[in-house]
Design an enzyme around this catalytic site. Sequence first.
Site, PDB file in Angstrom:
ATOM      1  N   LYS A 116       0.808  -1.216   0.000  1.00 13.85           N
ATOM      2  CA  LYS A 116       0.000   0.000   0.000  1.00 13.85           C
ATOM      3  C   LYS A 116       0.846   1.272   0.000  1.00 13.85           C
ATOM      4  O   LYS A 116       0.485   2.267  -0.635  1.00 13.85           O
ATOM      5  CB  LYS A 116      -0.956  -0.011   1.200  1.00 13.85           C
ATOM      6  CG  LYS A 116      -2.074  -1.035   1.078  1.00 13.85           C
ATOM      7  CD  LYS A 116      -2.991  -0.991   2.294  1.00 13.85           C
ATOM      8  CE  LYS A 116      -4.222  -1.861   2.087  1.00 13.85           C
ATOM      9  NZ  LYS A 116      -3.899  -3.266   1.877  1.00 13.85           N
ATOM     10  N   GLU A 200      -2.899   6.998   7.990  1.00 12.83           N
ATOM     11  CA  GLU A 200      -3.801   7.783   7.164  1.00 12.83           C
ATOM     12  C   GLU A 200      -4.749   8.582   8.025  1.00 12.83           C
ATOM     13  O   GLU A 200      -5.117   8.172   9.138  1.00 12.83           O
ATOM     14  CB  GLU A 200      -4.635   6.872   6.247  1.00 12.83           C
ATOM     15  CG  GLU A 200      -3.901   6.291   5.071  1.00 12.83           C
ATOM     16  CD  GLU A 200      -4.810   5.472   4.173  1.00 12.83           C
ATOM     17  OE1 GLU A 200      -5.981   5.234   4.567  1.00 12.83           O
ATOM     18  OE2 GLU A 200      -4.369   5.070   3.090  1.00 12.83           O
ATOM     19  N   HIS A 235     -15.121  -4.178   7.909  1.00 13.53           N
ATOM     20  CA  HIS A 235     -14.306  -3.980   6.699  1.00 13.53           C
ATOM     21  C   HIS A 235     -14.571  -5.011   5.609  1.00 13.53           C
ATOM     22  O   HIS A 235     -13.838  -5.054   4.620  1.00 13.53           O
ATOM     23  CB  HIS A 235     -12.805  -3.968   7.047  1.00 13.53           C
ATOM     24  CG  HIS A 235     -12.426  -2.946   8.074  1.00 13.53           C
ATOM     25  ND1 HIS A 235     -12.519  -1.590   7.842  1.00 13.53           N
ATOM     26  CD2 HIS A 235     -11.980  -3.085   9.355  1.00 13.53           C
ATOM     27  CE1 HIS A 235     -12.127  -0.940   8.926  1.00 13.53           C
ATOM     28  NE2 HIS A 235     -11.806  -1.816   9.852  1.00 13.53           N
ATOM     29  N   ARG A 297      -6.952  -7.868  -9.885  1.00 10.62           N
ATOM     30  CA  ARG A 297      -7.685  -9.093 -10.210  1.00 10.62           C
ATOM     31  C   ARG A 297      -9.133  -8.734 -10.484  1.00 10.62           C
ATOM     32  O   ARG A 297      -9.540  -7.580 -10.345  1.00 10.62           O
ATOM     33  CB  ARG A 297      -7.625 -10.076  -9.032  1.00 10.62           C
ATOM     34  CG  ARG A 297      -8.110  -9.451  -7.714  1.00 10.62           C
ATOM     35  CD  ARG A 297      -8.228 -10.449  -6.601  1.00 10.62           C
ATOM     36  NE  ARG A 297      -8.393  -9.842  -5.299  1.00 10.62           N
ATOM     37  CZ  ARG A 297      -9.520  -9.340  -4.822  1.00 10.62           C
ATOM     38  NH1 ARG A 297     -10.604  -9.351  -5.573  1.00 10.62           N
ATOM     39  NH2 ARG A 297      -9.586  -8.801  -3.614  1.00 10.62           N
TER      40      ARG A 297
END
Length: 623
Positions: A116, A200, A235, A297
């Site tokens: 990430k 973040e 999530h 994907r």
Amino acid sequence: MIQSLLIANRGEIACRIIRTARAMGIRTVAVYSDADAGALHVRLADEAVHVGPSPARESYLVGERIIAAARATGAEAVHPGYGFLSENAAFAQSVIDAGLVWVGPRPASITAMGLKDAAKRLMQDAGVPTTPGYLGEDQSPERLAREADAIGYPMLIKAVAGGGGKGMRRVDDPADFAEALVSCRREASASFGNDHVLLEKWITNPRHIEVQVFGDAHGNVVHLFERDCSLQRRHQKVIEEAPAPGMDPATRAAICDAAVRAARAVDYVGAGTIEFIADGSGPLSADRTWFMEMNTRLQVEHPVTEAITGVDLVEWQLRVASGEPLPLTQDQLTITGHAMEVRLYAEDPAKGFLPSIGRLDRFRLGEGCRVDTGVEEGATISPFYDPMIAKVITHGPTREAARGRLSAALATSVISPLRTNAGFLVKALDHPAFVAGEVDTGLIAREGEALMPAAMPSEAGFAAAAGALVAGDVLGGFRLNAARRGTGRFLLDGAVVETSLGGALRQAQGERGEGTTLTGDRVLISEAGQTWQLTPWRVDGKGAAAAGDGSIISPMPGRIIAVAVLQGEQVVKGQKLLTLEAMKMEHSLVAPYDGVVAELNAVEGGQVSEGAVLARVTEAEAG
């Protein structure tokens, strides 16, 4: 064009790929583990190869066995589906090195987007807006704490190699940062073998917006518009839809153009998804939407994009992998109507969404929907894999039309004896905020109990079920104290319930009522997506768990740890027949009356589902 294809996956996505490949005249090869020897995807494929024991790490995740299966069957190409090895760059490279066609992006693209922090740096260089935060190499707790203070609270700690909600912690107070960091790193290390994190800014009322992108080997890249996957639980996506509610043309153009730039930045070939996080505290806006990550994907939720664009994304994958250019240009792609998808799981919302494993005896959904599944009636939901039963998708001219059709299809479902999240999904689809399009990732957590389905059937449903039993004439010998005010005992999904039956039986006499299905001496009660199994409870014996015909029924999912009798053996009332281990407790199941063990289905060590008939005792005739 590819002539033969091995699918390196299982279940629903394997069946999905097989259907498109067959329509294109492509021969298919399935792989399977011990647990999947009789699975639907194995039977649908033209050929199937066993690749190992039931655990995925010993079968589906062993790349060498997958490649060996492709070589042995003469397959030209490998499609990884999603999950398992689909985003494993080393496996992709090994497929290519073996002289096979990899139906997916180049290994370098997978690597570029795999971490990430590196991906965010790459996106910043490409002019794609990213969430404010810290991506530095200095991973010391002291530096991370200072950066968290600079970002401001609440903030998010994320594993750089994370996914599926793992390795992620929201922190609201500086005093909790150190502990959250340790916890996040521990989980990240265990799950991904990498404990590095990024920080973040926490977005208020976050919405999850993602864009489907597609590239070919000729330098063409297009987007197929956006999806909204904001309704999530821990999530994990629950409901996905396309297009995103409240998306205006200008914002759509800005976000989709950014997604194309992101794909071009990694020289992307094949199907991929650029995920964005948007501030949902106000209307969607490009200046409050930031890049989050890329999935290299096909996504689980790809059918909603197919529904609004009329494109078969698996067909595109196979054509692009064969070297063909994209079938359509950007200006030929348009949005028609609205689509929604839910993930139907074998899990029990009342028990913290624990998986419900075992045999799926009944599996019926309402009309007007597309069902992508890897199971059918009689299949077993295994403890070794994700317990998803199906993806259910609807498409309509408007969002409300798609939502209504999806809710109705789930509400009229009959799924037994396993517990499912269908009732929970109906509640979520019908929630006023969702109906209004006011969605964000925290909606399910905020609403909590309001989205939990009913624990018991309604009185009307119970009365209709009692009527079905009467109509089926299976209550012969069932004792009521009086014609009008009798008390009857029933086994309801493994629990004994006692009710006054006089009025209910009288009102429903000779008719089954809506929402009930008669199966032998059991009735399935279906209401708002929930299915309960009702069985006459004939005898009072402790632990008898006996139906009206002497069937010994498993009161809950568990494991048989002892079988004390043989088929044909004579038994007396109260004699122990079986011992079931469930919920960390042992449960003795005993003979309901004197008789003979006419049927014995239980095997020591075997896993059984709730409601399964383990044995049947035939009552001894009066002498």
